[in-house]
Design a protein around this motif. Structure first.
Motif, PDB file in Angstrom:
ATOM      1  N   LEU A 115       0.941  -1.198  -0.004  1.00  0.00           N
ATOM      2  CA  LEU A 115      -0.126  -0.080   0.043  1.00  0.00           C
ATOM      3  C   LEU A 115       0.887   1.316  -0.101  1.00  0.00           C
ATOM      4  CD1 LEU A 115      -2.787   1.061   0.293  1.00  0.00           C
ATOM      5  CD2 LEU A 115      -2.533   1.030   2.597  1.00  0.00           C
ATOM      6  N   ALA A 116       0.767   2.038  -0.917  1.00  0.00           N
ATOM      7  CA  ALA A 116       1.586   3.300  -1.412  1.00  0.00           C
ATOM      8  C   ALA A 116       0.693   4.684  -0.871  1.00  0.00           C
ATOM      9  CB  ALA A 116       2.025   3.539  -2.725  1.00  0.00           C
ATOM     10  N   ILE A 117      -0.425   4.590  -1.011  1.00  0.00           N
ATOM     11  CA  ILE A 117      -1.373   5.753  -0.717  1.00  0.00           C
ATOM     12  C   ILE A 117      -2.686   5.407  -0.185  1.00  0.00           C
ATOM     13  CG2 ILE A 117      -2.383   7.849  -2.048  1.00  0.00           C
ATOM     14  CD1 ILE A 117      -0.093   7.638  -4.130  1.00  0.00           C
ATOM     15  N   GLY A 118      -3.192   6.148   0.845  1.00  0.00           N
ATOM     16  CA  GLY A 118      -4.653   5.912   1.202  1.00  0.00           C
ATOM     17  C   GLY A 118      -4.660   4.405   2.168  1.00  0.00           C
ATOM     18  N   THR A 119      -5.990   3.980   2.382  1.00  0.00           N
ATOM     19  CA  THR A 119      -6.051   3.131   3.098  1.00  0.00           C
ATOM     20  C   THR A 119      -6.810   1.818   2.385  1.00  0.00           C
ATOM     21  OG1 THR A 119      -7.364   2.542   5.508  1.00  0.00           O
ATOM     22  CG2 THR A 119      -8.429   4.351   3.919  1.00  0.00           C
ATOM     23  N   LEU A 120      -6.547   0.741   2.898  1.00  0.00           N
ATOM     24  CA  LEU A 120      -7.319  -0.373   2.586  1.00  0.00           C
ATOM     25  C   LEU A 120      -8.631  -0.898   3.455  1.00  0.00           C
ATOM     26  CD1 LEU A 120      -4.597  -2.871   1.522  1.00  0.00           C
ATOM     27  CD2 LEU A 120      -6.017  -1.434   0.193  1.00  0.00           C
ATOM     28  N   ASN A 121      -8.637  -0.079   4.562  1.00  0.00           N
ATOM     29  CA  ASN A 121      -9.841  -0.384   5.426  1.00  0.00           C
ATOM     30  C   ASN A 121     -10.886   0.690   4.995  1.00  0.00           C
ATOM     31  OD1 ASN A 121     -11.095  -1.059   7.696  1.00  0.00           O
ATOM     32  ND2 ASN A 121     -10.438   0.585   8.917  1.00  0.00           N
ATOM     33  N   LYS A 122     -11.709  -0.082   3.923  1.00  0.00           N
ATOM     34  CA  LYS A 122     -12.919   0.607   3.527  1.00  0.00           C
ATOM     35  C   LYS A 122     -13.664  -0.529   2.445  1.00  0.00           C
ATOM     36  CE  LYS A 122     -10.443   2.948  -0.204  1.00  0.00           C
ATOM     37  NZ  LYS A 122      -9.895   4.426  -0.737  1.00  0.00           N
ATOM     38  N   GLU A 123     -14.723  -0.078   2.028  1.00  0.00           N
ATOM     39  CA  GLU A 123     -15.486  -0.932   1.028  1.00  0.00           C
ATOM     40  C   GLU A 123     -14.845  -0.554  -0.261  1.00  0.00           C
ATOM     41  OE1 GLU A 123     -19.799  -0.716  -0.804  1.00  0.00           O
ATOM     42  OE2 GLU A 123     -19.741  -1.450   1.371  1.00  0.00           O
ATOM     43  N   VAL A 124     -14.600  -1.634  -1.121  1.00  0.00           N
ATOM     44  CA  VAL A 124     -14.160  -1.532  -2.601  1.00  0.00           C
ATOM     45  C   VAL A 124     -14.990  -2.225  -3.281  1.00  0.00           C
ATOM     46  CG1 VAL A 124     -12.364  -2.284  -3.952  1.00  0.00           C
ATOM     47  CG2 VAL A 124     -11.625  -1.307  -1.769  1.00  0.00           C
ATOM     48  N   THR A 125     -15.567  -1.518  -4.121  1.00  0.00           N
ATOM     49  CA  THR A 125     -16.623  -2.006  -5.266  1.00  0.00           C
ATOM     50  C   THR A 125     -15.786  -2.237  -6.822  1.00  0.00           C
ATOM     51  OG1 THR A 125     -17.630   0.068  -5.519  1.00  0.00           O
ATOM     52  CG2 THR A 125     -18.671  -1.564  -3.930  1.00  0.00           C
ATOM     53  N   LYS A 126     -15.035  -1.067  -6.823  1.00  0.00           N
ATOM     54  CA  LYS A 126     -14.264  -1.000  -8.397  1.00  0.00           C
ATOM     55  C   LYS A 126     -12.651  -0.951  -8.193  1.00  0.00           C
ATOM     56  CE  LYS A 126     -18.220   0.885 -10.746  1.00  0.00           C
ATOM     57  NZ  LYS A 126     -18.723   1.863 -11.615  1.00  0.00           N
ATOM     58  N   VAL A 127     -11.904  -1.565  -8.983  1.00  0.00           N
ATOM     59  CA  VAL A 127     -10.579  -1.411  -8.702  1.00  0.00           C
ATOM     60  C   VAL A 127      -9.862  -1.154 -10.230  1.00  0.00           C
ATOM     61  CG1 VAL A 127      -8.532  -2.711  -8.278  1.00  0.00           C
ATOM     62  CG2 VAL A 127     -10.567  -2.937  -6.963  1.00  0.00           C
ATOM     63  N   LEU A 128      -9.490  -0.121 -10.449  1.00  0.00           N
ATOM     64  CA  LEU A 128      -8.417   0.157 -11.722  1.00  0.00           C
ATOM     65  C   LEU A 128      -7.192  -0.478 -11.601  1.00  0.00           C
ATOM     66  CD1 LEU A 128      -8.669   1.834 -14.218  1.00  0.00           C
ATOM     67  CD2 LEU A 128      -7.272   3.602 -12.974  1.00  0.00           C
ATOM     68  N   VAL A 129      -6.984  -1.464 -12.667  1.00  0.00           N
ATOM     69  CA  VAL A 129      -5.687  -1.810 -12.933  1.00  0.00           C
ATOM     70  C   VAL A 129      -4.979  -1.398 -13.894  1.00  0.00           C
ATOM     71  CG1 VAL A 129      -4.503  -4.264 -13.522  1.00  0.00           C
ATOM     72  CG2 VAL A 129      -6.653  -4.312 -12.004  1.00  0.00           C
TER      73      VAL A 129
END
Length: 373
Positions: free
Chosen positions: A31-45
């Motif tokens: 993890l470089a920026i932000g937080t993973l402690n949240k709901e994720v519905t869309k991910v850009l690759v």
């Protein structure tokens, strides 16, 4: 299907491309920026993260970006928002878009960047070019009463213990006598308090990779009827899970170096390639390293490769390759873009298996900095 948080998504990603595979010192992965402690519905690759990619993520409503190239490669001494990099980080943070980077671990992973490049070139009889990671097998030796031996073997095999090559459920058993005396406070499965008990037992031995050690111990303790199971755990000298950078394989039919260079252009979707070697040289065995593979020319030569496909080839390294008789086809660094489709498909598959409702979007932004005229 159920909603997912960022931690769940990345745990699935790391089950395939774990951080331990990284082979560059201080590689800034994770993890470089932000937080993973949240709901994720869309991910850009994406291959890279620049301002245009950030805008693409925001426009598509993505909460997370998975990138190959880390957006913060060196330690920051400050975070100024009047610089191009600072503006990018500010935009991502303001829009709550997290960025996770998988760099050399994704290069090494089975099905990662180098396998995807080898797939695109349709290489057969594929092997690792240079090993960078391996684990030593472990062995469990556990003493269990005969009545529970078969069930224990079955439960251990279910989680992957006893898998050797193309075989599973491998174990070795020795019959013997177990002796013990339950003391005050004990609740023995067999025997009486204060009395020596002698019972028929089996010693079951199984090997397994260290990555499942906790699962093996949990399964053994769940099945074993004794309060205090007797067992030994060993680390063996036998290596398993040998993984590494680059791939080497063969073409279905030999080509000339000139034909192969044109083939690389087509298969890797690049406008031009640089070539070192006699254009009429025969090419059958191919080594490939995504990104910058300058330091692997001798490894490629030792592998028996007729040609080495890699990017960012330096002038003097190209001369060195020429002197040792190694042909080079350099399609540039940006061919690592193959990870966009590859990661998207893999993560959709993993999330589907776990019934997680997550959409993965392939970045359409071209982050190639060079224009070819």
């Amino acid at each position: 299907m159920k909603t997912a948080n960022g931690q769940e998504v990345i745990q699935l990603f790391e089950s395939w491309s774990p951080k331990k595979l990284a082979c560059m010192e201080n590689d800034p992965i994770g993890l470089a920026i932000g937080t993973l402690n949240k709901e994720v519905t869309k991910v850009l690759v994406t291959l890279d993260v620049n301002e245009e990619v950030a805008d693409e993520a925001i426009r598509n409503g993505c909460q997370l970006i998975i990138a190959h190239h880390p957006p913060i490669f060196r330690k920051l001494s400050n975070l100024r928002t009047d610089t191009p990099a600072g503006k990018l980080y500010e935009k991502l943070i303001k829009h709550d878009v997290a960025v996770y980077a998988a760099h050399t671990n994704l290069d090494v992973a089975n099905g990662g960047v180098n396998d995807l490049l080898a797939d695109a070139l349709q290489l057969e009889n594929r092997q690792i070019l240079e090993q960078t990671y391996s684990e030593n097998l472990m062995k469990l030796a556990v003493f269990v009463p005969d009545s529970h031996a078969d069930r224990l073997r079955l439960e251990l095999s279910k989680i992957g213990a006893g898998a050797i090559g193309d075989y599973d459920s491998c174990s070795f058993s020795t019959d013997g006598k177990g002796r013990f005396r339950p003391l005050e406070g004990a609740d023995p499965f067999i025997g009486e308090i204060g009395e020596i008990e002698v019972t028929d037992e089996e010693k079951i031995e199984v090997v397994f990779p260290p990555s499942i050690k906790n699962k093996v111990l949990k399964a053994m303790l769940n099945v074993h009827p004794y309060e205090e199971p007797a067992y030994d755990l060993y680390t063996l000298a036998v290596e398993t899970d040998q993984m590494g950078l680059g791939r080497v394989g063969t073409l279905n039919e030999p080509m000339t170096l000139e034909q192969f260079a044109k083939y690389v252009k087509k298969q890797l979707d690049v406008p031009t390639v640089r070539v070192v070697g006699d254009k009429n040289a025969k090419v059958k065995k191919v080594a490939v390293v995504g990104g910058d593979g300058n330091k692997y020319i001798h490894v490629a030569k030792r592998s028996g490769a007729d040609v080495f496909v890699t990017g960012d080839m330096y002038f003097h390294v190209a001369q060195d390759a020429q002197s040792i008789g190694l042909n080079i086809v350099d399609p540039g660094h940006h061919v690592e873009k193959v990870m966009i489709k590859g990661v998207t498909q893999k993560m959709m598959e993993l999330c589907s298996q776990k019934k997680l409702s997550v959409q993965f979007i392939e970045s359409k932004v071209n982050t190639e900095p060079f224009t070819f005229i």
